[in-house]
Enzyme design. Structure first.
Site, PDB file in Angstrom:
ATOM      1  N   GLY A 385       0.760  -1.243   0.000  1.00  0.00           N
ATOM      2  CA  GLY A 385       0.000   0.000   0.000  1.00  0.00           C
ATOM      3  C   GLY A 385       0.789   1.290   0.000  1.00  0.00           C
ATOM      4  CG  ASP A 432      -5.820 -13.022 -11.535  1.00  0.00           C
ATOM      5  OD1 ASP A 432      -5.296 -11.984 -11.997  1.00  0.00           O
ATOM      6  OD2 ASP A 432      -5.537 -14.162 -11.920  1.00  0.00           O
ATOM      7  CB  CYS A 506      10.902  -2.770  -8.401  1.00  0.00           C
ATOM      8  SG  CYS A 506      10.324  -4.370  -7.841  1.00  0.00           S
TER       9      CYS A 506
HETATM   10  C1  LIG Z   1       5.283  -4.828  -6.751  1.00  0.00           C
HETATM   11  S1  LIG Z   1       4.108  -5.457  -5.671  1.00  0.00           S
HETATM   12  C2  LIG Z   1       3.046  -4.105  -5.415  1.00  0.00           C
HETATM   13  C3  LIG Z   1       3.567  -3.092  -4.452  1.00  0.00           C
HETATM   14  C4  LIG Z   1       2.541  -2.020  -4.155  1.00  0.00           C
HETATM   15  N1  LIG Z   1       2.074  -1.375  -5.360  1.00  0.00           N
HETATM   16  C5  LIG Z   1       3.060  -0.970  -3.210  1.00  0.00           C
HETATM   17  O1  LIG Z   1       3.459   0.102  -3.654  1.00  0.00           O
HETATM   18  O2  LIG Z   1       3.093  -1.203  -2.009  1.00  0.00           O
HETATM   19  C6  LIG Z   1       3.203  -6.507  -6.706  1.00  0.00           C
HETATM   20  C7  LIG Z   1       1.938  -7.029  -6.087  1.00  0.00           C
HETATM   21  O3  LIG Z   1       1.239  -7.712  -7.108  1.00  0.00           O
HETATM   22  C8  LIG Z   1       0.453  -8.683  -6.497  1.00  0.00           C
HETATM   23  N2  LIG Z   1      -0.008  -9.586  -7.560  1.00  0.00           N
HETATM   24  C9  LIG Z   1       0.653 -10.582  -8.178  1.00  0.00           C
HETATM   25  N3  LIG Z   1      -0.100 -11.132  -9.130  1.00  0.00           N
HETATM   26  C10 LIG Z   1      -1.268 -10.452  -9.141  1.00  0.00           C
HETATM   27  C11 LIG Z   1      -2.454 -10.530  -9.898  1.00  0.00           C
HETATM   28  N4  LIG Z   1      -2.602 -11.435 -10.866  1.00  0.00           N
HETATM   29  N5  LIG Z   1      -3.454  -9.677  -9.628  1.00  0.00           N
HETATM   30  C12 LIG Z   1      -3.322  -8.740  -8.654  1.00  0.00           C
HETATM   31  N6  LIG Z   1      -2.225  -8.629  -7.899  1.00  0.00           N
HETATM   32  C13 LIG Z   1      -1.206  -9.460  -8.139  1.00  0.00           C
HETATM   33  C14 LIG Z   1       1.375  -9.273  -5.457  1.00  0.00           C
HETATM   34  O4  LIG Z   1       0.654  -9.914  -4.434  1.00  0.00           O
HETATM   35  C15 LIG Z   1       2.120  -8.029  -4.980  1.00  0.00           C
HETATM   36  O5  LIG Z   1       1.535  -7.529  -3.821  1.00  0.00           O
END
Ligand SMILES: C[S@@+](CC[C@H](N)C(=O)[O-])C[C@H]1O[C@@H](n2cnc3c(N)ncnc32)[C@H](O)[C@@H]1O
Length: 590
Positions: A385, A432, A506
């Site tokens: 978040g 998802d 990232c």
């Molecule tokens: C790079 S992190 C996000 C970090 C967040 N935006 C932040 O600033 O704190 C990527 C996120 O994508 C989620 N994720 C992975 N596959 C996903 C999907 N198919 N749909 C939604 N979220 C997904 C993971 O659980 C993870 O929390």
């Protein structure tokens, strides 16, 4: 026999001082596309002049000095009351249509439907904001790591108050003694570097590459990292002027292959990943990148403007014994922490939600998104978040932010941060994201901070060095492409205030960035790339290793640890065009 572990990471950390702030880097920005070559040339000429530079593996150094530090602090307390992170975004009028030609990783939407959805889900991918499995992350939005913080701050303050400088120009040559004083805690490394100096001079006239016998011998012997380290420098010297220093009968690619093998051995990467990252840069810049991955990034916090102002927060933290300064001119909410008498993740101000510990690079996609008050915004992959809460703050708790994450466990930290920071315009959901916009659509803006390989945050999670394989760089882009199409489809084309999508990762690989964006541009002719509105960053690749991308990819921005001292990052911003019906011929166009 077990492969010996490179020691540089540990040693480099001991040696690293504080890091220049982003505005300091920004001041000196050249045309970023020209940078690698210019830098190389500059380095090459310096190296002829200065023996010490000839052998330094390009450590990141601070140019922060005491007066500057004090001035920055003074400025902070005098700064304008106004906190407005919205940046004007330049619009692009020209629209680009693209050929139908598919590339290697392209897929049809039908293919997407067919693909097993269990692939590439959240556990498999890297989250820049997540505490890594070794529990060593400094930048978790949820927790501070006191030990690491203090260690980093000690180094930071030591450098700050020693007045160390990043520039090793001739006029600063006298500073070398001071630098040495600081780094001598790791004197064996320094001594080895001195030894390398001698070896490297000789190496220009002797054979650098191993002979056939030498190549065959190490099959059952652990490669020696000292040999690798020396040879890295020697090969860089040869590659600087291959015609002069190249051995007869050896090609440039022979040297590159050996260099990659030595990088892999010395820095502890698989050869596969070392090669993949190496190919993004010139040889010398690649070493800068690998070196920067051995050094933690600065500890930074973001002021929560829903609850306080940065100068009030800074004053409160200074009163508690925190040494800090603004990150740079590009953000009015960021603070860099140099030292703290108190755990930065447990101060009363932290607990009251006045700030969040957040990597500076993590501000960038939200600044690019530029959410407006009263809009409907979707953060597709939101946990824990850091970006959601920033979006919410920029919207001043108006409108509505849908914060989604596929990983239910991770939504707990998302919810905790939303509560702590007092975001009352936010709805958390657990889908998802490929299911959007079927779940809900019609958003003014969508942020896709995509799950990725984490090659931009290796300093934070060194396990990336050995855990990523070829399949990851097929599967992850596949997922990212699906998610990006879903993000685009979730935006309301007739939004009066928005119609924007921001894609970020990232990771620094082209597969996960330019290739994904290029794919989306071809699949969705009603979108175009626009300026990110970000003040700094290297333009994205418009071609890479024989692949041609849309020329507008130059509007995207890349961030590297060695260039801006932020995590490796990528940001692209799209505008979704209104579809104008052409009733005469039944076609529609954007
Ligand atoms: C790079 S992190 C996000 C970090 C967040 N935006 C932040 O600033 O704190 C990527 C996120 O994508 C989620 N994720 C992975 N596959 C996903 C999907 N198919 N749909 C939604 N979220 C997904 C993971 O659980 C993870 O929390």
């Amino acid at each position: 026999m077990a492969r010996s572990k490179p020691k540089l990471g540990r040693k480099a950390r001991l040696k690293q001082g504080p890091v220049p702030t982003l505005d300091e880097f920004y001041q000196g920005l050249l045309d970023p596309r020209e940078r690698p070559q210019q830098k190389d040339n500059k380095n090459a000429s310096r190296k002829r002049k200065r023996k010490s530079e000839d052998n330094d593996l390009q450590r990141v150094k601070s140019k922060t000095q005491v007066p500057e530090f004090e001035k920055a602090k003074a400025d902070l307390f005098e700064e304008d009351e106004k906190v407005d992170e919205h940046k004007p975004v330049k619009s692009e009028n020209d629209f680009y249509a693209f050929g139908e030609e598919e590339e290697q990783f392209d897929f049809d939407e039908e293919e997407v439907e067919d693909r097993n959805e269990s692939e590439n889900e959240s556990e498999e991918v890297y989250d820049s904001e997540e505490e890594n499995e070794h529990g060593r992350t400094l930048f978790s939005d949820d927790e501070g790591d006191e030990g690491l913080l203090e260690a980093a701050n000690e180094r930071g303050l030591a450098k700050v108050f020693k007045g160390d400088s990043v520039h090793e120009d001739e006029e600063n040559a006298e500073d070398e003694g001071e630098e040495d004083e600081f780094v001598n805690s790791d004197d064996d490394f320094e001594q080895n570097i001195d030894e390398d100096l001698e070896i490297n001079v000789d190496s220009r006239v002797t054979n650098v590459l191993p002979s056939g016998q030498e190549v065959e011998a190490p099959l059952n012997v652990a490669p020696d990292i000292h040999i690798s380290r020396t040879r890295i420098q020697e090969i860089l010297n040869v590659l600087d002027d291959f015609n002069k220093y190249g051995e007869v009968g050896r090609s440039r690619s022979d040297y590159i292959a050996q260099l990659i093998a030595d990088i892999a051995n010395y820095y502890g990467y698989t050869e596969f990943l070392a090669a993949k990252l190496f190919e993004l840069f010139s040889p010398r810049e690649a070493i800068d990148f690998f070196e920067a991955n051995e050094v933690p990034r600065p500890i930074t916090i973001r002021t929560n403007t829903l609850k306080t102002r940065r100068r009030n927060l800074a004053q409160a933290l200074v009163n508690r014994g925190v040494n800090l300064k603004p990150i740079g001119n590009w953000t009015k909410v960021g603070l860099q922490i140099f030292d703290s008498q108190v755990p930065i993740g447990a101060t009363p101000e932290y607990l009251a939600g006045h700030y969040i510990i957040q990597a500076a690079s993590s501000f960038l996609p939200v600044i690019a998104l530029a959410p407006q008050e009263n809009e409907r915004v979707l953060d597709m992959a939101a946990a824990p978040g850091g970006k959601t809460t920033y979006i919410s703050a920029l919207m001043k708790n108006t409108g509505c932010v849908f914060a989604n994450d596929a990983n239910k466990a991770r939504t707990k930290s998302l919810i905790a941060n939303i509560h702590r920071l007092g975001c009352t315009n936010t709805v958390v959901c657990n889908y998802d994201a490929k299911e959007f916009p079927r779940v809900i659509g019609g958003f003014d803006r969508v942020l896709l901070d995509a799950p990725c390989s984490g090659t931009g945050v290796i300093a934070k999670d060194p396990s990336v060095k050995t855990s990523r394989n070829e399949k990851d760089f097929i599967d992850l882009p596949f997922l990212q492409k699906q998610l990006l199409l879903a993000a685009i489809d979730s935006v309301d084309t007739s939004s009066n205030t928005g119609g924007y999508i921001v894609y970020s990762t990232c990771s620094v690989t082209v597969d996960e960035n330019e290739a994904v964006v290029d794919y989306a541009l071809r699949k969705r002719p009603d979108i175009k790339l626009v300026e990110t509105g970000l003040e700094f960053g290297v333009p994205g690749f418009t071609s890479f290793r024989g692949k041609e991308f849309n020329q507008k990819l130059s509007l995207t921005r890349r961030y590297y640890p060695h260039t801006y001292n932020v995590d490796g990052f990528f940001v692209a911003k799209f505008k979704k065009m209104k579809v104008v019906e052409q009733k005469e011929n039944g076609n529609s166009k954007a």
